[in-house]
Design an enzyme around this catalytic site. Structure first.
Site, PDB file in Angstrom:
ATOM      1  N   TRP A 139       0.928  -1.148  -0.016  1.00 58.43           N
ATOM      2  CA  TRP A 139       0.024   0.081  -0.005  1.00 58.43           C
ATOM      3  C   TRP A 139       0.848   1.358   0.018  1.00 58.43           C
ATOM      4  O   TRP A 139       1.504   1.681   0.756  1.00 58.43           O
ATOM      5  CB  TRP A 139      -1.008  -0.052   1.073  1.00 58.43           C
ATOM      6  CG  TRP A 139      -1.702   0.964   1.498  1.00 58.43           C
ATOM      7  CD1 TRP A 139      -1.792   1.713   2.766  1.00 58.43           C
ATOM      8  CD2 TRP A 139      -3.053   1.788   0.873  1.00 58.43           C
ATOM      9  NE1 TRP A 139      -2.489   2.603   2.849  1.00 58.43           N
ATOM     10  CE2 TRP A 139      -3.231   2.898   1.573  1.00 58.43           C
ATOM     11  CE3 TRP A 139      -3.343   1.656  -0.416  1.00 58.43           C
ATOM     12  CZ2 TRP A 139      -4.251   3.557   1.162  1.00 58.43           C
ATOM     13  CZ3 TRP A 139      -4.231   2.506  -0.928  1.00 58.43           C
ATOM     14  CH2 TRP A 139      -4.961   3.467  -0.098  1.00 58.43           C
TER      15      TRP A 139
ATOM     16  N   GLY B  26      -0.583   7.409   1.408  1.00 66.70           N
ATOM     17  CA  GLY B  26      -0.316   8.890   1.482  1.00 66.70           C
ATOM     18  C   GLY B  26      -0.108   9.212   2.895  1.00 66.70           C
ATOM     19  O   GLY B  26       0.921   9.958   2.977  1.00 66.70           O
TER      20      GLY B  26
ATOM     21  N   ASP C 149      -1.199  14.558   6.614  1.00 72.42           N
ATOM     22  CA  ASP C 149      -1.746  14.038   5.419  1.00 72.42           C
ATOM     23  C   ASP C 149      -2.933  14.841   5.113  1.00 72.42           C
ATOM     24  O   ASP C 149      -3.762  14.881   5.309  1.00 72.42           O
ATOM     25  CB  ASP C 149      -2.163  12.440   5.760  1.00 72.42           C
ATOM     26  CG  ASP C 149      -2.741  11.850   4.563  1.00 72.42           C
ATOM     27  OD1 ASP C 149      -2.578  12.155   3.441  1.00 72.42           O
ATOM     28  OD2 ASP C 149      -3.468  10.775   4.773  1.00 72.42           O
TER      29      ASP C 149
ATOM     30  N   ASP D  82      -2.239   5.037  -3.404  1.00 72.42           N
ATOM     31  CA  ASP D  82      -3.088   5.754  -2.813  1.00 72.42           C
ATOM     32  C   ASP D  82      -3.245   7.139  -3.245  1.00 72.42           C
ATOM     33  O   ASP D  82      -2.049   7.713  -2.906  1.00 72.42           O
ATOM     34  CB  ASP D  82      -2.715   5.859  -1.200  1.00 72.42           C
ATOM     35  CG  ASP D  82      -3.670   6.964  -0.465  1.00 72.42           C
ATOM     36  OD1 ASP D  82      -4.822   7.090  -0.990  1.00 72.42           O
ATOM     37  OD2 ASP D  82      -3.389   6.918   0.748  1.00 72.42           O
TER      38      ASP D  82
ATOM     39  N   ARG E 167     -12.978   4.521  -3.499  1.00 72.65           N
ATOM     40  CA  ARG E 167     -13.065   4.565  -1.846  1.00 72.65           C
ATOM     41  C   ARG E 167     -14.124   5.716  -1.479  1.00 72.65           C
ATOM     42  O   ARG E 167     -14.140   6.664  -1.715  1.00 72.65           O
ATOM     43  CB  ARG E 167     -11.797   4.984  -1.415  1.00 72.65           C
ATOM     44  CG  ARG E 167     -11.839   5.517  -0.104  1.00 72.65           C
ATOM     45  CD  ARG E 167     -10.127   5.690   0.478  1.00 72.65           C
ATOM     46  NE  ARG E 167     -10.170   6.397   1.680  1.00 72.65           N
ATOM     47  CZ  ARG E 167      -9.069   6.621   2.238  1.00 72.65           C
ATOM     48  NH1 ARG E 167      -7.874   5.907   1.838  1.00 72.65           N
ATOM     49  NH2 ARG E 167      -8.680   7.355   3.385  1.00 72.65           N
TER      50      ARG E 167
HETATM   51  C1  SPV Z   1      -3.399   5.872   3.848  1.00 73.00           C
HETATM   52  O1  SPV Z   1      -2.761   4.823   4.546  1.00 73.00           O
HETATM   53  O2  SPV Z   1      -2.915   7.033   3.583  1.00 73.00           O
HETATM   54  C2  SPV Z   1      -4.958   5.837   3.958  1.00 73.00           C
HETATM   55  C3  SPV Z   1      -5.622   5.236   4.993  1.00 73.00           C
HETATM   56  O3  SPV Z   1      -5.489   6.689   3.130  1.00 73.00           O
HETATM   57  S1  SPV Z   1      -5.985   6.164   6.329  1.00 73.00           S
HETATM   58  O4  SPV Z   1      -4.678   7.343   6.690  1.00 73.00           O
HETATM   59  O5  SPV Z   1      -6.553   5.636   7.487  1.00 73.00           O
HETATM   60  O6  SPV Z   1      -7.026   7.122   5.762  1.00 73.00           O
HETATM   61 MG    MG Z   2      -4.365   8.124   2.206  1.00 77.51          MG
END
Ligand code: SPV
Ligand code: MG
Length: 290
Positions: free
Chosen positions: A40, A43, A54, A81, A155
């Site tokens: 994964w 972001g 983020d 992502d 999503r």
């Molecule tokens: C990420 O890991 O960047 C995600 C998941 O999008 S969360 O941070 O839980 O939204």
């Molecule tokens: Mg994310």
């Protein structure tokens, strides 16, 4: 088989894909060695790596560069992502071209407004775009991909935004209709109830992706028992593991007045040589340095 084709085949066969977050090529290598089925390209993790929130602050080119660097070092499929897709459907078209070329196997696009704010924040400002506008972004992504095995995952943040299950289901149906290969349903509830209820109520043809960060009791046997879920993403456990380990080791060195007592407890430098593939350098020295 390409990593894209193997990911799609796994999803189609109904075999749960276990995906680990990574924020660097090194963390991608470690996830592969641990036996995960994919990476994964989070972001959240990459933002944290740069010491940033983020909140759409890490640029597409920075994230793309990391995806490319991970793809160089890991043979696992990479699920990128891409947040909101960096703008409207026009930005999504460009992003899909770039991410596919960079070696990603899939993208996840979320229905939040750009700039987004991270989902798990207790009082986050969560603003969604219109369902039709987001469906246009999904249609743009599907129309742009060159490889039919490249997965477009839609999503919905409807539960995160507090809009309730009916709105989440309605959006998910429209996104499936727009061509999404999978639906990611995100929740920040501390228990799995909200997600379990959504999954039970989902009667679409495409499978579901979950990110159980805030409801960790939803383990893999519970996920399998529930059915319909084809992918579980451990969304931030690489960066949290790294922070835990660095904090512990740094504190010990300060407390002990040196590295003497921690040394046997951390990986030796030879382990880093192995991860760097230093043996190949040695072999090439023997072959070519005359
Ligand atoms: C990420 O890991 O960047 C995600 C998941 O999008 S969360 O941070 O839980 O939204
Ligand atoms: Mg994310």
């Amino acid at each position: 088989m390409t990593s894209r084709a193997s990911l799609r085949a796994r999803i189609c066969a109904g075999r749960l894909a276990h995906i680990m977050a990574a924020h660097s090529p090194l963390s991608a290598i470690l996830a592969e060695e641990a036996g995960f089925d994919g990476i994964w390209a989070s972001g959240f993790e990459l933002s944290a790596l740069y010491g940033l929130p983020d909140a759409s602050l890490v640029s597409m080119t920075r994230h793309l560069d990391m995806v490319r660097s991970m793809a160089e070092q890991s043979s696992l499929p990479i699920i990128a992502d891409i947040d909101t897709g960096f703008g409207n459907a026009i930005n999504v078209i460009y992003a899909i071209e770039q991410y596919e070329r960079a070696g990603a196997a899939a993208v996840v696009i979320e229905d939040k407004a750009f700039p987004k704010v991270t989902s798990l924040l207790a009082d986050g400002r969560q603003e969604l775009i219109r369902t039709e506008e987001f469906a246009g972004k999904i249609r743009a992504a599907v129309a742009t991909r060159a490889d039919p095995d490249f997965l477009v995952i839609a999503r919905t943040e409807a539960l995160i935004a507090g809009l309730g299950e009916a709105e989440a289901l309605k959006r998910a149906r429209v996104y499936e209709e727009a061509g999404a290969d999978m639906i990611l349903i995100h929740s920040k509830q501390k228990v799995p109830d909200e997600v379990e209820s959504f999954v039970r109520a989902w009667h679409g043809k495409v499978p579901i992706v979950i990110v159980p960060t805030s409801y960790p009791e939803m383990n893999e046997s519970r996920i399998r028992a529930l059915g319909k879920i084809a992918m579980v993403i451990y969304g931030n456990h690489a960066i949290r593991a790294a922070v835990t380990a660095m904090k512990d080791v740094f504190a010990r060195i300060r407390a002990d007045g040196g590295i003497h007592s921690i040394d046997p407890e951390i990986v030796p430098v030879e382990e880093i040589f192995r991860l760097q593939k230093m043996d190949a350098v040695k072999a090439n020295e023997n072959r070519f340095l005359w």
